[in-house]
Design a protein around this motif. Structure first.
Motif, mmCIF file in Angstrom:
data_model
loop_
_atom_site.group_PDB
_atom_site.id
_atom_site.type_symbol
_atom_site.label_atom_id
_atom_site.label_comp_id
_atom_site.label_asym_id
_atom_site.label_seq_id
_atom_site.Cartn_x
_atom_site.Cartn_y
_atom_site.Cartn_z
ATOM 1 N N GLY A 13 0.727 -0.999 -0.078
ATOM 2 C CA GLY A 13 -0.124 0.030 0.047
ATOM 3 C C GLY A 13 0.772 1.489 0.017
ATOM 4 N N LEU A 14 2.276 1.005 -0.073
ATOM 5 C CA LEU A 14 2.836 2.148 -0.147
ATOM 6 C C LEU A 14 3.126 2.872 -1.431
ATOM 7 C CD1 LEU A 14 5.872 1.391 2.338
ATOM 8 C CD2 LEU A 14 3.828 2.702 2.908
ATOM 9 N N SER A 15 3.274 4.141 -1.893
ATOM 10 C CA SER A 15 3.423 4.734 -3.129
ATOM 11 C C SER A 15 4.736 5.052 -3.294
ATOM 12 C CB SER A 15 2.479 5.956 -3.105
ATOM 13 O OG SER A 15 2.737 6.938 -2.298
ATOM 14 N N PHE A 16 5.228 4.741 -4.279
ATOM 15 C CA PHE A 16 6.822 4.878 -4.495
ATOM 16 C C PHE A 16 7.014 5.723 -5.870
ATOM 17 C CE2 PHE A 16 6.563 0.984 -2.276
ATOM 18 C CZ PHE A 16 7.322 1.205 -1.026
ATOM 19 N N ALA A 17 8.140 6.587 -5.719
ATOM 20 C CA ALA A 17 8.338 7.481 -7.009
ATOM 21 C C ALA A 17 9.616 7.431 -7.156
ATOM 22 C CB ALA A 17 7.703 8.620 -6.918
ATOM 23 N N ALA A 18 10.279 7.471 -8.704
ATOM 24 C CA ALA A 18 11.820 7.496 -8.488
ATOM 25 C C ALA A 18 12.627 8.731 -8.061
ATOM 26 C CB ALA A 18 11.945 7.433 -10.361
ATOM 27 N N VAL A 19 13.670 8.410 -7.240
ATOM 28 C CA VAL A 19 14.120 9.253 -6.516
ATOM 29 C C VAL A 19 15.769 9.643 -7.476
ATOM 30 C CG1 VAL A 19 15.398 10.304 -4.542
ATOM 31 C CG2 VAL A 19 13.397 8.681 -4.371
ATOM 32 N N THR A 20 16.208 8.822 -7.667
ATOM 33 C CA THR A 20 17.642 8.826 -8.474
ATOM 34 C C THR A 20 17.610 7.811 -9.527
ATOM 35 O OG1 THR A 20 18.392 7.480 -6.813
ATOM 36 C CG2 THR A 20 18.760 9.676 -6.300
ATOM 37 N N ALA A 21 18.374 8.124 -10.369
ATOM 38 C CA ALA A 21 18.776 7.249 -11.501
ATOM 39 C C ALA A 21 20.072 6.276 -11.230
ATOM 40 C CB ALA A 21 18.965 7.962 -12.875
ATOM 41 N N HIS A 22 20.103 5.040 -11.999
ATOM 42 C CA HIS A 22 21.132 4.154 -11.737
ATOM 43 C C HIS A 22 21.223 3.424 -12.955
ATOM 44 C CE1 HIS A 22 24.091 1.535 -9.683
ATOM 45 N NE2 HIS A 22 23.324 0.521 -10.444
ATOM 46 N N ALA A 23 22.310 3.291 -13.426
ATOM 47 C CA ALA A 23 22.639 2.462 -14.629
ATOM 48 C C ALA A 23 22.671 1.024 -14.503
ATOM 49 C CB ALA A 23 24.042 2.710 -15.374
ATOM 50 N N LEU A 24 21.576 0.155 -15.004
ATOM 51 C CA LEU A 24 21.546 -1.190 -14.867
ATOM 52 C C LEU A 24 22.475 -1.852 -15.578
ATOM 53 C CD1 LEU A 24 17.436 -1.407 -15.054
ATOM 54 C CD2 LEU A 24 18.968 -0.912 -12.822
ATOM 55 N N PRO A 25 22.746 -3.177 -15.136
ATOM 56 C CA PRO A 25 23.591 -4.088 -15.542
ATOM 57 C C PRO A 25 23.315 -4.499 -16.902
ATOM 58 C CG PRO A 25 22.994 -4.735 -13.448
ATOM 59 C CD PRO A 25 22.226 -3.754 -13.524
ATOM 60 N N ALA A 26 24.213 -4.599 -17.893
ATOM 61 C CA ALA A 26 23.843 -4.969 -19.251
ATOM 62 C C ALA A 26 23.410 -6.370 -19.428
ATOM 63 C CB ALA A 26 25.206 -4.711 -20.026
ATOM 64 N N THR A 27 23.626 -7.274 -18.406
ATOM 65 C CA THR A 27 23.359 -8.744 -18.457
ATOM 66 C C THR A 27 22.236 -8.943 -17.641
ATOM 67 O OG1 THR A 27 25.062 -9.318 -16.788
ATOM 68 C CG2 THR A 27 25.829 -9.482 -18.983
ATOM 69 N N ALA A 28 21.344 -9.931 -17.773
ATOM 70 C CA ALA A 28 20.335 -10.494 -17.211
ATOM 71 C C ALA A 28 20.501 -10.972 -15.595
ATOM 72 C CB ALA A 28 19.400 -11.101 -17.915
ATOM 73 N N ALA A 29 19.956 -10.756 -14.495
ATOM 74 C CA ALA A 29 20.170 -11.215 -13.266
ATOM 75 C C ALA A 29 19.612 -12.694 -13.442
ATOM 76 C CB ALA A 29 19.234 -10.437 -12.315
ATOM 77 N N PRO A 30 19.935 -13.638 -12.588
ATOM 78 C CA PRO A 30 19.590 -14.961 -12.674
ATOM 79 C C PRO A 30 18.079 -15.252 -12.193
ATOM 80 C CG PRO A 30 20.934 -14.343 -10.675
ATOM 81 C CD PRO A 30 21.025 -13.295 -11.552
ATOM 82 N N ASP A 375 23.987 -9.742 -9.828
ATOM 83 C CA ASP A 375 24.582 -10.916 -10.097
ATOM 84 C C ASP A 375 24.462 -11.617 -8.603
ATOM 85 O OD1 ASP A 375 26.387 -9.270 -9.037
ATOM 86 O OD2 ASP A 375 28.036 -10.822 -9.548
ATOM 87 N N PRO A 376 23.316 -11.552 -7.931
ATOM 88 C CA PRO A 376 22.929 -11.913 -6.771
ATOM 89 C C PRO A 376 23.105 -13.480 -6.619
ATOM 90 C CG PRO A 376 20.898 -11.590 -7.598
ATOM 91 C CD PRO A 376 22.006 -11.061 -8.593
ATOM 92 N N ALA A 377 23.730 -13.783 -5.318
ATOM 93 C CA ALA A 377 23.595 -15.410 -5.141
ATOM 94 C C ALA A 377 23.141 -15.698 -3.689
ATOM 95 C CB ALA A 377 25.286 -15.634 -5.033
ATOM 96 N N THR A 378 23.400 -15.076 -2.794
ATOM 97 C CA THR A 378 22.784 -15.267 -1.395
ATOM 98 C C THR A 378 22.552 -13.852 -0.582
ATOM 99 O OG1 THR A 378 23.838 -17.463 -1.221
ATOM 100 C CG2 THR A 378 22.925 -16.400 0.880
ATOM 101 N N LEU A 379 21.343 -13.501 -0.441
ATOM 102 C CA LEU A 379 20.964 -12.474 0.505
ATOM 103 C C LEU A 379 20.580 -13.229 2.049
ATOM 104 C CD1 LEU A 379 20.148 -9.466 0.903
ATOM 105 C CD2 LEU A 379 17.995 -10.361 0.498
ATOM 106 N N THR A 380 21.684 -12.918 3.023
ATOM 107 C CA THR A 380 21.457 -13.340 4.434
ATOM 108 C C THR A 380 20.745 -12.184 5.076
ATOM 109 O OG1 THR A 380 23.331 -14.675 4.196
ATOM 110 C CG2 THR A 380 22.437 -14.107 6.378
#
Length: 388
Positions: A13-30, A375-380
């Motif tokens: 239920g939260l509303s979100f809006a872009a704050v800052t820009a970031h260049a995304l990786p060229a390769t797809a995530a797993p 390229d995430p592997a494990t989020l602890t």
């Protein structure tokens, strides 16, 4: 820098809006990442719940075995979730598929009650409704979005401080990131500091049935108790910029934008206008002149966070060059300021964690409490003790 609002989407239920820009990786995530759940709370029983939206928009949770579960729409409101989605936090790992607007809830010494409304729509635990069965339970959450570009996760204190969490993200090739979060006993420390602050601030403290501090809410959840609290400061800001130019850098390669106050309205050189906000507008960051309506320009979406952040930190009067000229040492120094955010940041070992929605606005240092990688592997996620 990444934006929590831009990446989390429509979570809870939260509303979100872009704050800052970031260049995304060229390769797809797993297609998946591993979520490791660690209990350092001192409690013998801790459970986790993973919920969000699948890429096709369907509501999805992980069941108690860590498998994706897509609820059907119930025939009536507040239908108990028919599948056990409580995952024991005992060092185990679960595999998480792509999902957005997601949360990982944690609760000690009990399980949480989730409900479904027609849609289906998930009814999340409430810390505001005293009749909610979860109200007196010790729970908290981390947020994440995992899409084809990257995993973005963060610790948020935008709503409250309660059960402490920390994050660590291990990647396949880009290193390890971590956010220490608040240490054990921080709710007690925050409650003590706000009690000493006096005024309406002690009303943010919620105690459990045992009389101990359960959580401390952010000020926007008691906005009626703070009516007029920032009026004097906001009036001074508006008076200053009637005769001085305010410069706002959107930090995305456009602008900067300059503005002046005339007839009580702050008008920028790109045509965007802002009426004088109230304290409630500042605390929430999304009402009055800070509400982002459909069709709002990218310029407005960039100006709002920087005005809201400077007012929460009470630096807008002193610094006419936002946020480029900001000095974090000057944050929260006004007598009337967001003392909830001030104390939260004073207790954070690395000063990283969202204490209000636009806490990722920065002249340079990262205050946001986020980890992200293509390229995430494990989020602890580690659960710490509520009381020291």
């Amino acid at each position: 820098m990444l934006s929590r609002r831009a990446f989390l989407g429509v979570s809870a239920g939260l509303s979100f809006a872009a704050v800052t820009a970031h260049a995304l990786p060229a390769t797809a995530a797993p297609a998946t990442f591993s979520l490791a759940l660690v209990n350092q709370s001192g409690s013998g029983s801790v459970y986790a719940y993973v919920t969000g939206f699948a890429p096709d928009g369907r509501l999805v949770l992980l069941n108690s075995a860590g498998q994706p579960y897509y609820p059907s729409s119930p025939s009536s409101t507040l239908t108990p979730l028919p599948v056990d989605c409580a995952i024991p936090v005992d060092g185990r790992r679960v595999t998480v598929p792509r999902m957005y607007g997601a949360r990982v809830y944690f609760v000690t010494d009990a399980k949480l009650d989730f409900f479904l409304n027609p849609g289906p729509a998930l009814v999340h635990p409430s810390f505001l409704n005293t009749s909610d069965p979860n109200f007196n339970r010790n729970w908290s959450f981390a947020e994440f979005t995992f899409n084809d570009a990257q995993l973005f996760a963060n610790i948020s204190y935008v709503d409250f401080v309660g059960l402490p969490l920390s994050l660590s993200l291990q990647t396949t090739s880009s290193g390890t990131q971590s956010v220490s979060g608040l240490p054990s006993g921080s709710a007690d420390a925050l409650a003590s500091a706000l009690t000493a602050q006096g005024g309406a601030w002690p009303q943010l403290i919620q105690k459990g049935s045992d009389g101990r501090v359960l959580r401390v809410m952010a000020a926007h959840h008691k906005a009626d108790q703070f009516a007029g609290y920032l009026d004097g400061y906001i009036d001074q800001v508006w008076q200053k910029y009637a005769g001085t130019t305010l410069t706002v850098d959107p930090q995305n390669g456009t602008g900067p934008f300059t503005g002046r106050v005339s007839n009580g309205v702050l008008t920028f050189n790109n045509g965007e206008t802002f009426a004088k906000p109230t304290t409630a507008d500042v605390w929430s960051c999304d009402s009055g002149p800070f509400a982002i309506a459909a069709g709002a320009s990218d310029a407005r979406k960039a100006i709002i966070p920087r005005l809201a952040a400077a007012l929460n930190r009470t630096t807008l009067l002193a610094n006419a060059n936002q946020p480029t000229g900001e000095n974090p040492a000057n944050f929260y120094q006004n007598a009337q300021t967001n003392h909830y955010a001030r104390v939260v940041h004073s207790k954070l070992p690395d000063n990283r964690g969202y204490a209000f929605p636009y806490d990722d606005v920065t002249p340079g240092p990262d205050f946001s409490g986020s980890v992200f990688a293509g390229d995430p592997a494990t989020l602890t996620v580690t659960v710490h003790a509520t009381h020291a």
